[in-house]
Design a protein around this motif. Structure first.
Motif, PDB file in Angstrom:
ATOM      1  N   LEU A 508     -17.281 -41.432  61.742  1.00 12.32           N
ATOM      2  CA  LEU A 508     -18.033 -42.688  61.645  1.00 12.32           C
ATOM      3  C   LEU A 508     -18.039 -43.232  60.221  1.00 12.32           C
ATOM      4  O   LEU A 508     -17.892 -44.438  60.001  1.00 12.32           O
ATOM      5  N   GLN A 509     -18.201 -42.357  59.245  1.00  8.79           N
ATOM      6  CA  GLN A 509     -18.312 -42.814  57.854  1.00  8.79           C
ATOM      7  C   GLN A 509     -16.959 -43.215  57.281  1.00  8.79           C
ATOM      8  O   GLN A 509     -16.861 -44.208  56.558  1.00  8.79           O
ATOM      9  N   GLU A 510     -15.917 -42.454  57.596  1.00  9.43           N
ATOM     10  CA  GLU A 510     -14.618 -42.720  56.980  1.00  9.43           C
ATOM     11  C   GLU A 510     -13.755 -43.672  57.781  1.00  9.43           C
ATOM     12  O   GLU A 510     -12.968 -44.429  57.193  1.00  9.43           O
ATOM     13  N   ALA A 511     -13.853 -43.629  59.113  1.00  8.99           N
ATOM     14  CA  ALA A 511     -12.949 -44.417  59.948  1.00  8.99           C
ATOM     15  C   ALA A 511     -13.644 -45.570  60.646  1.00  8.99           C
ATOM     16  O   ALA A 511     -13.253 -46.732  60.500  1.00  8.99           O
ATOM     17  N   TRP A 512     -14.675 -45.260  61.424  1.00  8.54           N
ATOM     18  CA  TRP A 512     -15.297 -46.321  62.212  1.00  8.54           C
ATOM     19  C   TRP A 512     -16.005 -47.362  61.340  1.00  8.54           C
ATOM     20  O   TRP A 512     -16.149 -48.524  61.728  1.00  8.54           O
ATOM     21  N   PHE A 579      -2.153 -40.039  60.974  1.00 10.90           N
ATOM     22  CA  PHE A 579      -2.291 -38.589  60.871  1.00 10.90           C
ATOM     23  C   PHE A 579      -3.765 -38.185  60.907  1.00 10.90           C
ATOM     24  O   PHE A 579      -4.166 -37.263  61.635  1.00 10.90           O
ATOM     25  N   SER A 580      -4.582 -38.886  60.136  1.00  8.49           N
ATOM     26  CA  SER A 580      -6.015 -38.590  60.132  1.00  8.49           C
ATOM     27  C   SER A 580      -6.626 -38.882  61.496  1.00  8.49           C
ATOM     28  O   SER A 580      -7.525 -38.162  61.956  1.00  8.49           O
ATOM     29  N   THR A 581      -6.140 -39.939  62.160  1.00  8.77           N
ATOM     30  CA  THR A 581      -6.632 -40.258  63.504  1.00  8.77           C
ATOM     31  C   THR A 581      -6.362 -39.090  64.455  1.00  8.77           C
ATOM     32  O   THR A 581      -7.232 -38.685  65.240  1.00  8.77           O
TER      33      THR A 581
END
Length: 772
Positions: A508-512, A579-581
């Protein structure tokens, strides 16, 4: 009467007439009249174009919108490109009517017959042009009707085709129509064209009384109706250069006899102030009884000698009056008679010296440029000796040049490289040209002013473009900052203080958060897209929490496919690292497996044993859960999963603290906010700052930063400062600026006209000395 069919050419104008155009045989007197009039009109037209750039630039400077400003700049460019064509077309239109003066034209309707029938068809712009032309013609006729009438009468005495004042080829109607037709190729809007017409009125029509006087006199000399008595032509205020040359030609003409009454009053008032303080605050001159005042011409020669031998770098110990006294002493020794400067010229020297004392003490001018401007003292003094309008006329070219140099130098910083800085080099070029070439013709100031305005105009356009880009970027950053705060608020409302798996918090903090940012910027927080993105976040948080309710299992089964699909699509739309996903989704898969296993262990034994479930898994989940995960796009489940204890431990649980989102390159450290009262003096100084104001920041004991307030970004409360090229150099908050004012590290720069401030200061000082 003797006639001559030969045509006297004027800069190829007559030569460019069509070979088939009818050329009647004109009396010699009319040919001389035509050529003399064309020559005078050509000179007036050139003066018009020389001043058009300045006028349009001033109008652009006062423009209230970018569109209006661009219209004036485009008009300047168009006028420069088409100047020669307009001059040629206008002079051609002056020549052509003379060719038909001895011919009858059959079947051509008059202008009057056409105008009434076609009035309804005239467009709005054409109507404005027509009204302007009528007003200009009426003004000339009210002033010079006798001269026009006598010229028309004399022309009719010499030609077969009868004229009236409207059809007189040198009458105001014909000249105005010729100029308007010559300007038809200009691609400018009506507002700009009307300004050009006003310039035509100012620089061409204003001198028609002289033209008519000379034309009538020429025909009288040729014996044409000498009994008509014309009134003498009125005298116009002389243009820059004319009065100067006249003064130079007059021995002892330092009193400025040719200045008009208003100008003379200004200079006389300055002389009276000087006379009242002479002997008290100002030393009185001691002159021998046999002292002989030198003429203004001789004074100019001495000043020119000083100008040629002035030091390359002006020094503090250079005293113009002392140098002039030494030259006079040598002249006195050679002639055997005491030579002194005349009283009027002495007053001019004192005034210019005081003006430059103010200028060189002015804190607004950068110190490194003062040395250059100091070298202008002798050329400016020579102009003042030649032309006393220097003190009274704000539009005087020499005065304007000094003001424009000072205005351009306002943003010049001490740290700028003088060897490579284009502005410094341009000012140096102007100064050197004056020192080398200025003798006694002030027209050089008009040339240099036009050139300098063109240079600064180009510089200003470039800086304004970059400045606009800077503002746009800052406003974009402000919108991004507001969106970031909205996302922070949404995240903290849902996560703060909760116990959640670490992978969910990081996702949530890094992607969403990036998905939410883009959604907020594109659609806003009231949009369905924002509500959908927030709902996806709520679903993820719910799915990661432990639930004991049996119905929760059914909801989780229904939720997981859509949730993971929405997460995947949202992260793809935000161009999040694939990649992170993949890493996040692998961990979410394990997380949801754990959730289903918890439900499995909590189920009764009868429900756990279902024949359709495959065997062989170290820890089994039901087929519905497997189908839900597969539908969501998860990777195929491993054939062997780790023991339940390890699964529970793989989802690290944390208590979520407040989330702070940072912009790229931003650090979490921030200046401590200082609380100031609303009526604090420093805050009031900040409130007085206006966009466009120039300020100087004292960074340390040696370094100063000059910059302009380019924008106040209201959503973030930031004050954005740029240098003279339009590049951002500083960013301050309202409180941060107040602190700078408190410690006296910031100073407002006075952008009022330098010469005007200097003259105002000199007059104020003289009045104070008078009252002391």
């Amino acid at each position: 009467m003797k006639t001559d069919a030969n045509v006297v050419h004027l800069n190829k104008v007559a030569a460019e007439q069509s070979p088939t155009s009818p050329v009647g045989r004109l009396p010699v007197a009319l040919i001389h009249l035509r050529d003399k009039a064309a020559q005078r009109l050509k000179q007036s037209l050139q003066i018009l174009f020389d001043n058009a750039d300045d006028t349009l630039f001033e109008m652009a400077d006062r423009a209230t919108s970018n569109a209006e400003q661009n219209a004036f700049f485009e008009a300047m460019r168009d006028l420069r490109l088409k100047r020669k064509n307009i001059e040629r077309a206008f002079l051609q239109a002056v020549f052509e009517p003379f060719a038909t003066l001895n011919q009858y034209e059959i079947g051509k309707p008059s202008l009057d017959a056409l105008s009434f029938d076609s009035l309804a068809l005239v467009q709005h712009d054409e109507l404005e042009e027509s009204v302007a032309l009528d007003a200009m013609v009426a003004k000339v006729m009210s002033r010079d009707s006798m001269g026009v009438g006598h010229l028309t009468t004399r022309l009719n005495a010499m030609i077969s085709k009868k004229l009236d004042d409207k059809t007189n080829p040198l009458g105001p109607t014909a000249l105005c129509e010729a100029f308007l037709e010559a300007c038809s190729s200009l691609g400018v809007e009506i507002k700009v064209k009307l300004i050009i017409l006003k310039l035509f009125e100012k620089y061409v029509l204003a001198d028609l009384d002289q033209l008519y006087a000379e034309a009538n006199q020429l025909l009288v000399a040729a014996g044409v109706l000498p009994e008509l008595k014309s009134a003498p032509a009125r005298r116009n205020p002389e243009r820059p250069g004319t009065a100067a040359r006249t003064a130079t030609e007059q021995a002892g003409g330092s009193a400025g006899e040719h200045a008009d009454d208003g100008v003379q009053e200004v200079f006389v008032a300055l002389q009276e102030l000087l006379a009242q303080v002479r002997g008290s605050a100002m030393p009185r001159r001691e002159m021998p009884d046999d002292a002989l005042p030198i003429t203004s011409r001789d004074l100019l020669r001495l000043l020119s000698h000083m100008q040629q031998h002035a030091p390359a770098q002006a020094s503090d110990d250079f005293d113009l009056r002392e140098q002039l006294e030494q030259l006079l002493s040598r002249a006195s020794a050679r002639s055997g008679k005491a030579r002194v400067v005349g009283e009027v010229d002495e007053d001019v020297i004192n005034l210019v010296s005081m003006l430059f004392e103010f200028i060189l003490d002015d804190r607004t001018l950068p110190d490194s440029l003062k040395a250059l401007i100091a070298r202008l003292q002798i050329p400016m003094l020579k102009v003042a000796v030649l032309d006393k309008t220097f003190f009274s006329r704000g539009s005087h070219p020499a005065r304007r040049l000094l003001n424009e140099i000072a205005s351009a130098a306002l943003g010049w910083g001490e740290q700028d490289d003088t060897q490579r800085d284009s502005l410094y080099q341009k000012i140096e070029q102007v100064v050197q040209r004056l020192l080398n070439d200025f003798v006694d013709d002030p027209l050089i100031f008009s040339e240099l002013l036009a050139d300098f305005l063109a240079f600064t105009g180009n510089e200003r356009r470039r800086s304004e473009l970059l400045e606009q880009r800077t503002r746009d970027a800052e406003e974009g950053s402000a919108r991004a900052e507001l969106a970031r705060r909205q996302v922070e608020l949404a995240l903290n409302e849902r996560l703060l203080g909760k116990r959640l798996p670490e992978v969910v918090v990081r996702l949530l903090q890094e992607a969403w958060s990036k998905v939410l940012m883009l959604t907020c910027l594109k659609h806003g927080v009231d949009s369905p897209e924002w509500q959908s993105a927030v709902a996806t976040m709520d679903d993820l948080v719910w799915s990661a929490q432990a639930h004991e309710d049996p119905e929760a299992r059914l909801r989780l089964l229904e939720l997981v496919p859509g949730l993971l699909k929405a997460l995947r699509e949202g992260m793809a739309s935000a161009a999040f690292d694939p990649f992170s996903t993949g890493e996040f989704f692998s961990q979410l898969e394990a997380l949801h497996v754990q959730a289903f296993q918890r439900f499995k262990r909590a189920m009764p034994a009868a429900e756990k044993a279902r024949p359709e479930e495959p065997a062989g898994l170290g820890l089994e989940i039901d087929a519905e859960a497997r189908a839900a995960l597969a539908e969501a796009g998860a990777e195929p489940l491993r054939q062997e999963l780790p023991p339940a204890a390890e699964l529970d431990g793989s989802a690290m649980i944390e208590v979520v603290e407040e989330i702070v989102l940072l912009a790229p390159g931003q650090t979490s450290a921030s200046e401590p906010e200082i609380c100031l009262a609303d009526d604090d003096e420093a805050l009031l100084q900040v409130a007085n700052l206006r966009v466009g104001s120039w300020v100087e920041f004292q960074e340390d004991e040696e370094h100063k930063l000059r910059c302009k307030l380019a924008a106040v970004i209201k959503p973030t409360g930031k004050y954005i400062f740029v240098n003279r090229t339009g590049m951002k150099v500083l960013e301050k908050t309202r409180t941060g600026l107040a602190v700078e004012f408190r410690r006296k590290a910031i100073r407002l720069l006075d952008d009022a006209l330098l010469f005007d401030r200097a003259l105002e200061s000199v007059i104020g000082n003289l009045r104070r000395l008078k009252g002391a």
